[in-house]
Design a protein around this motif. Structure first.
Motif, mmCIF file in Angstrom:
data_model
loop_
_atom_site.group_PDB
_atom_site.id
_atom_site.type_symbol
_atom_site.label_atom_id
_atom_site.label_comp_id
_atom_site.label_asym_id
_atom_site.label_seq_id
_atom_site.Cartn_x
_atom_site.Cartn_y
_atom_site.Cartn_z
ATOM 1 N N GLY A 143 -13.585 9.896 39.163
ATOM 2 C CA GLY A 143 -12.327 9.423 38.572
ATOM 3 C C GLY A 143 -12.314 7.912 38.566
ATOM 4 N N ARG A 144 -11.811 7.346 37.469
ATOM 5 C CA ARG A 144 -11.816 5.887 37.342
ATOM 6 C C ARG A 144 -10.465 5.358 36.905
ATOM 7 N N SER A 145 -9.386 6.045 37.297
ATOM 8 C CA SER A 145 -8.064 5.551 36.892
ATOM 9 C C SER A 145 -7.774 4.242 37.618
ATOM 10 N N VAL A 146 -6.885 3.461 36.990
ATOM 11 C CA VAL A 146 -6.546 2.142 37.530
ATOM 12 C C VAL A 146 -5.784 2.274 38.851
ATOM 13 N N ALA A 166 -17.925 8.147 39.105
ATOM 14 C CA ALA A 166 -18.199 9.172 38.088
ATOM 15 C C ALA A 166 -16.939 9.408 37.260
ATOM 16 N N HIS A 167 -17.114 9.911 36.061
ATOM 17 C CA HIS A 167 -15.982 10.151 35.155
ATOM 18 C C HIS A 167 -16.334 11.272 34.198
ATOM 19 N N SER A 168 -15.506 11.429 33.165
ATOM 20 C CA SER A 168 -15.676 12.614 32.314
ATOM 21 C C SER A 168 -16.972 12.591 31.500
ATOM 22 N N ARG A 169 -17.586 11.418 31.360
ATOM 23 C CA ARG A 169 -18.849 11.370 30.586
ATOM 24 C C ARG A 169 -20.077 11.347 31.498
ATOM 25 N N VAL A 187 -9.636 13.462 40.206
ATOM 26 C CA VAL A 187 -9.909 13.933 38.855
ATOM 27 C C VAL A 187 -8.670 14.543 38.190
ATOM 28 N N GLY A 188 -8.010 15.444 38.909
ATOM 29 C CA GLY A 188 -6.882 16.152 38.300
ATOM 30 C C GLY A 188 -7.297 17.477 37.678
ATOM 31 N N ARG A 189 -8.377 18.079 38.232
ATOM 32 C CA ARG A 189 -8.813 19.405 37.747
ATOM 33 C C ARG A 189 -8.964 20.332 38.948
ATOM 34 N N PRO A 190 -8.112 21.368 38.989
ATOM 35 C CA PRO A 190 -8.072 22.200 40.195
ATOM 36 C C PRO A 190 -9.429 22.804 40.565
ATOM 37 N N ASP A 206 -10.033 14.622 49.113
ATOM 38 C CA ASP A 206 -9.508 15.250 47.898
ATOM 39 C C ASP A 206 -8.136 14.668 47.577
ATOM 40 N N ALA A 207 -8.086 13.811 46.547
ATOM 41 C CA ALA A 207 -6.804 13.195 46.172
ATOM 42 C C ALA A 207 -6.058 14.032 45.138
ATOM 43 N N GLY A 208 -6.675 15.086 44.655
ATOM 44 C CA GLY A 208 -6.081 15.866 43.562
ATOM 45 C C GLY A 208 -4.835 16.626 43.983
ATOM 46 N N TYR A 209 -3.854 16.615 43.107
ATOM 47 C CA TYR A 209 -2.651 17.425 43.278
ATOM 48 C C TYR A 209 -2.424 18.116 41.951
ATOM 49 N N ASN A 210 -2.742 19.387 41.869
ATOM 50 C CA ASN A 210 -2.661 20.085 40.586
ATOM 51 C C ASN A 210 -1.776 21.313 40.692
ATOM 52 N N MET A 244 -0.363 10.285 53.051
ATOM 53 C CA MET A 244 -0.862 8.931 53.285
ATOM 54 C C MET A 244 -0.423 7.972 52.179
ATOM 55 N N THR A 245 -0.220 8.516 50.981
ATOM 56 C CA THR A 245 0.229 7.676 49.860
ATOM 57 C C THR A 245 1.617 7.117 50.160
ATOM 58 N N VAL A 246 2.516 7.992 50.560
ATOM 59 C CA VAL A 246 3.890 7.554 50.841
ATOM 60 C C VAL A 246 3.896 6.579 52.026
HETATM 61 P P1 NAP Z 1 -6.207 10.304 35.582
HETATM 62 O O1 NAP Z 1 -5.649 8.972 35.262
HETATM 63 O O2 NAP Z 1 -6.019 11.447 34.643
HETATM 64 O O3 NAP Z 1 -7.777 10.106 35.818
HETATM 65 C C1 NAP Z 1 -8.622 11.201 36.000
HETATM 66 C C2 NAP Z 1 -10.040 10.726 36.071
HETATM 67 O O4 NAP Z 1 -10.869 11.868 36.208
HETATM 68 C C3 NAP Z 1 -10.514 10.001 34.807
HETATM 69 O O5 NAP Z 1 -11.242 8.847 35.167
HETATM 70 C C4 NAP Z 1 -11.391 11.014 34.094
HETATM 71 O O6 NAP Z 1 -12.488 10.461 33.393
HETATM 72 C C5 NAP Z 1 -11.925 11.815 35.262
HETATM 73 N N1 NAP Z 1 -12.291 13.153 34.819
HETATM 74 C C6 NAP Z 1 -11.544 14.025 34.104
HETATM 75 N N2 NAP Z 1 -12.230 15.162 33.887
HETATM 76 C C7 NAP Z 1 -13.428 15.000 34.482
HETATM 77 C C8 NAP Z 1 -14.576 15.811 34.599
HETATM 78 N N3 NAP Z 1 -14.629 17.028 34.067
HETATM 79 N N4 NAP Z 1 -15.633 15.333 35.279
HETATM 80 C C9 NAP Z 1 -15.597 14.115 35.844
HETATM 81 N N5 NAP Z 1 -14.526 13.284 35.769
HETATM 82 C C10 NAP Z 1 -13.469 13.735 35.089
HETATM 83 O O7 NAP Z 1 -5.696 10.835 36.988
HETATM 84 P P2 NAP Z 1 -5.233 10.025 38.316
HETATM 85 O O8 NAP Z 1 -3.878 9.484 38.115
HETATM 86 O O9 NAP Z 1 -6.318 9.148 38.784
HETATM 87 O O10 NAP Z 1 -5.096 11.273 39.303
HETATM 88 C C11 NAP Z 1 -6.196 12.087 39.656
HETATM 89 C C12 NAP Z 1 -5.721 13.218 40.555
HETATM 90 O O11 NAP Z 1 -5.161 12.650 41.722
HETATM 91 C C13 NAP Z 1 -4.605 14.089 39.962
HETATM 92 O O12 NAP Z 1 -4.747 15.407 40.466
HETATM 93 C C14 NAP Z 1 -3.339 13.479 40.501
HETATM 94 O O13 NAP Z 1 -2.271 14.412 40.596
HETATM 95 C C15 NAP Z 1 -3.806 13.066 41.866
HETATM 96 N N6 NAP Z 1 -3.036 11.957 42.436
HETATM 97 C C16 NAP Z 1 -2.627 12.111 43.702
HETATM 98 C C17 NAP Z 1 -1.905 11.118 44.316
HETATM 99 C C18 NAP Z 1 -1.487 11.321 45.727
HETATM 100 O O14 NAP Z 1 -0.523 10.752 46.173
HETATM 101 N N7 NAP Z 1 -2.225 12.109 46.478
HETATM 102 C C19 NAP Z 1 -1.586 9.954 43.634
HETATM 103 C C20 NAP Z 1 -2.044 9.787 42.343
HETATM 104 C C21 NAP Z 1 -2.768 10.807 41.747
HETATM 105 P P3 NAP Z 1 -12.292 9.528 32.074
HETATM 106 O O15 NAP Z 1 -11.869 8.195 32.608
HETATM 107 O O16 NAP Z 1 -13.653 9.504 31.484
HETATM 108 O O17 NAP Z 1 -11.260 10.192 31.246
#
Ligand code: NAP
Length: 263
Positions: A143-146, A166-169, A187-190, A206-210, A244-246
């Motif tokens: 994941g590479r979100s800002v 790593a990211h979607s490509r 990533v955001g994929r369960p 694991d930061a994902g919440y789906n 931990m985020t809060v």
């Molecule tokens: P986001 O902006 O949607 O970014 C997702 C990243 O995952 C993107 O960089 C994307 O690649 C990559 N990705 C998507 N599908 C992929 C695949 N099949 N293989 C590899 N990489 C893939 O999401 P986010 O805001 O960073 O959040 C990610 C997850 O963390 C979510 O589940 C969200 O709910 C959770 N989250 C949790 C907290 C917390 O407090 N724990 C806070 C924020 C977010 P591309 O850049 O190429 O599209």
């Protein structure tokens, strides 16, 4: 299960108790701490996050105010009529406790002091609390979100890990993951990351919440049962990165108030 749990709930409670003490000390010097939250979207995740922030603030003695700045909309992260760039520029870096302004992000890249986004900061605080060694370790952040992937990678780099983002490509993701001593899933994929992608003894965050239809509560990006058989340490969902985020947002808020009070 063989992995030990990186307990975000317990660690967050410790951080929040520290923040409460700091807020009390500020209050004794006449400094009132307040967190202002700008709410642009009303999707269930944002509403839940704002509610959690409010409750955590109350417990820590921090006043919190939510300001709605847009109509109900699903557009993320800001409604169309609002200019995200201008909104971020308008926010002073000294008050940017979510670490999302270009100044804060630039400071992170430049290894200068500044606020770091709450989720990656929370991840680092959790790893620190459990004394997870990072220097020289191979870290893979998916994941590479800002707000999450990129700053998490930069913070791991700061701790002298050798980091791949790593990211979607990305090609051959399972193979890449198998090289990771430290694997951060953002990533955001369960349950996309399977147990057989994990290097034996790896630390898995694991930061994902789906939301998954038909399943109660949130589901992480990692197949917990499979990964926990192989990893040495793992975060649960819920109870790992989320709390931990809060807690990190509150500690950033206390940092901002202390810095302002010093001026
Ligand atoms: P986001 O902006 O949607 O970014 C997702 C990243 O995952 C993107 O960089 C994307 O690649 C990559 N990705 C998507 N599908 C992929 C695949 N099949 N293989 C590899 N990489 C893939 O999401 P986010 O805001 O960073 O959040 C990610 C997850 O963390 C979510 O589940 C969200 O709910 C959770 N989250 C949790 C907290 C917390 O407090 N724990 C806070 C924020 C977010 P591309 O850049 O190429 O599209």
């Amino acid at each position: 299960l063989s992995a030990r749990i990186l307990d975000g709930k317990q660690t967050a409670a410790v951080v929040r108790a520290e923040v409460k003490e700091r807020v009390r000390a500020l209050a004794s010097r006449g400094v009132h701490v307040r967190l202002d939250v700008l709410v642009a979207v009303q999707d269930p995740a944002s509403v839940a996050y704002v509610r959690m922030k409010r409750k955590a603030c109350e417990e820590a003695g921090i006043e919190s105010r939510a300001h709605e700045i847009g109509p109900e909309t699903k557009q993320h992260p800001l409604p169309r009529h609002l200019d995200e760039g201008a909104a971020l520029q308008a926010l002073g870096a000294n008050k940017d406790v979510d670490g999302i302004t270009p100044q804060s992000l630039g400071a992170l890249v430049a290894d200068l002091p500044g606020f770091v986004c709450a989720t990656p900061l929370g991840i680092m605080k959790l790893l620190e609390r459990y004394e997870i060694a990072l220097e020289g370790k191979r870290a893979v952040v998916i994941g590479r979100s800002v707000i999450l992937g990129k700053p998490a990678a930069l913070m791991l780099l700061r701790k002298n890990a050798t980091v791949t983002i790593a990211h979607s490509r990305t090609r051959n993701l399972p193979e890449l993951c198998r090289e990771a001593d430290v694997l951060v899933a953002a990533v955001g994929r369960p349950e996309m990351i399977r147990g057989d992608w994990i290097k034996p003894g790896a630390v898995v965050v694991d930061a994902g919440y789906n939301k998954v239809e038909g399943r109660q509560g949130d589901v992480g990006d990692v197949d917990f049962q499979g990964a926990a058989k192989v990893a040495s340490w793992i975060t649960p969902v819920p109870g790992g990165v989320g709390p931990m985020t809060v807690a990190s947002l509150l500690s950033n808020t206390a940092d901002a108030a202390e810095a302002t009070a010093r001026r």
